[in-house]
Enzyme design. Sequence first.
Site, short mmCIF file in Angstrom:
data_model
loop_
_atom_site.label_atom_id
_atom_site.label_comp_id
_atom_site.label_asym_id
_atom_site.label_seq_id
_atom_site.Cartn_x
_atom_site.Cartn_y
_atom_site.Cartn_z
N ARG A 192 0.85 -1.19 0.00
CA ARG A 192 0.00 0.00 0.00
C ARG A 192 0.89 1.24 0.00
O ARG A 192 1.56 1.54 0.98
CB ARG A 192 -0.89 -0.02 1.26
CG ARG A 192 -2.02 0.96 1.25
CD ARG A 192 -2.69 1.00 2.62
NE ARG A 192 -1.88 1.76 3.57
CZ ARG A 192 -1.78 1.49 4.86
NH1 ARG A 192 -2.39 0.44 5.38
NH2 ARG A 192 -1.05 2.26 5.65
N HIS A 223 -3.58 4.37 4.96
CA HIS A 223 -4.75 3.50 4.96
C HIS A 223 -5.97 4.20 4.36
O HIS A 223 -6.72 3.61 3.58
CB HIS A 223 -5.08 3.05 6.38
CG HIS A 223 -6.37 2.31 6.51
ND1 HIS A 223 -6.54 1.03 6.04
CD2 HIS A 223 -7.57 2.68 7.04
CE1 HIS A 223 -7.78 0.63 6.28
NE2 HIS A 223 -8.42 1.60 6.88
N TYR A 280 3.45 4.88 12.02
CA TYR A 280 3.72 3.45 12.17
C TYR A 280 4.56 2.86 11.03
O TYR A 280 5.03 1.73 11.14
CB TYR A 280 2.41 2.66 12.29
CG TYR A 280 1.47 2.82 11.11
CD1 TYR A 280 1.61 2.07 9.94
CD2 TYR A 280 0.42 3.75 11.16
CE1 TYR A 280 0.76 2.23 8.87
CE2 TYR A 280 -0.45 3.91 10.09
CZ TYR A 280 -0.29 3.15 8.95
OH TYR A 280 -1.14 3.31 7.90
#
Length: 337
Positions: free
Chosen positions: A253, A257, A266
Amino acid sequence: MANPETGGGTHPGYPLTREQLLEMYRFMVLARRLDERMMTLQRQGLAAFVIAGAGQEAAQVGAAMALRPGVDHVAPYYRDLAVNLVFGMTAREAMLNALGKRDDPNSHGRQMPAHWGNRSRRIVTQSSVVATQLLHAAGIALGARLRGEELVVFASCGEGSTSRGDFHEALNFASIHRLPVIFFVENNGYAISERTEKEMAVEHVADRARGYGMHGAVVDGMDAVAVYQTVKAAADQARRGGGPHLIEAKCYRLWPHSSDDDDTRYRPRAELEEWSKKDPILVMRGRLLEDGAATEAELAELETSVQEEVREAAQWALQQPDPAPEDALGFVFKEAD
């Protein structure tokens, strides 16, 4: 367009014709440009929410092009814009969905963006609860079996969804009844902010196929042609009564998100930068040029055409009507006569 199944002549070294390779690239570029424009609209306050598939276009397009639109059913997950495009969604319709407009063919503005569904295209409406579509896929496949229909049901999800009970129930049921379902896991490395190793104790999601007595495969999800070959072989076998398949596409990705996520909290920047060099669109473009499937001028013309298509779709969709407030409860309760 030449069809490899009918001897139409494939491009040297590929299971696809030159026209199909260009079509594959076009779908990938269209999905990315739509995601970019949607994110811009969200930052301008014109779209409420965006959850994009940037980095996963090769997995989605490769898989969808191995299926039969109009015959097979797809039960997608929220990142699967490119799957929907292959199955017939237009750029205008994608923009209607992103902007929550009245004429959005997925839900007429009643669902969150990226909650796909279109009955005429055999795209199964999804829930905000992840993994439920896997159960729906198994049920649709059972119904098709009982009616004697020769089709495949394609159900996709992220690897985080494989930790839910729905995943186990769907695979177990499909395996017991040898249903023609392809469970396609787009493993992008993160379930929102949690890395794969925190989600499961096995190295590959596809390793779990053995526990259900079904076929399993791992494929490079950044390579659209490799995904096509893997899904095509599985779909052909499933149509012949070969039972379900669990296919894991290893991808990444490239964006956060969602439009509400801060992935710098993160995800290491060095990791993202390294994976960005493997951007599936850049890789596909390079292969087409290197292998003589397209010229620089052809690809530039294609990319300009897509950019204009997306620009026009966004401008058009912004002018379309919003849902009427007085219709908010329509299709929720049974209407009284």
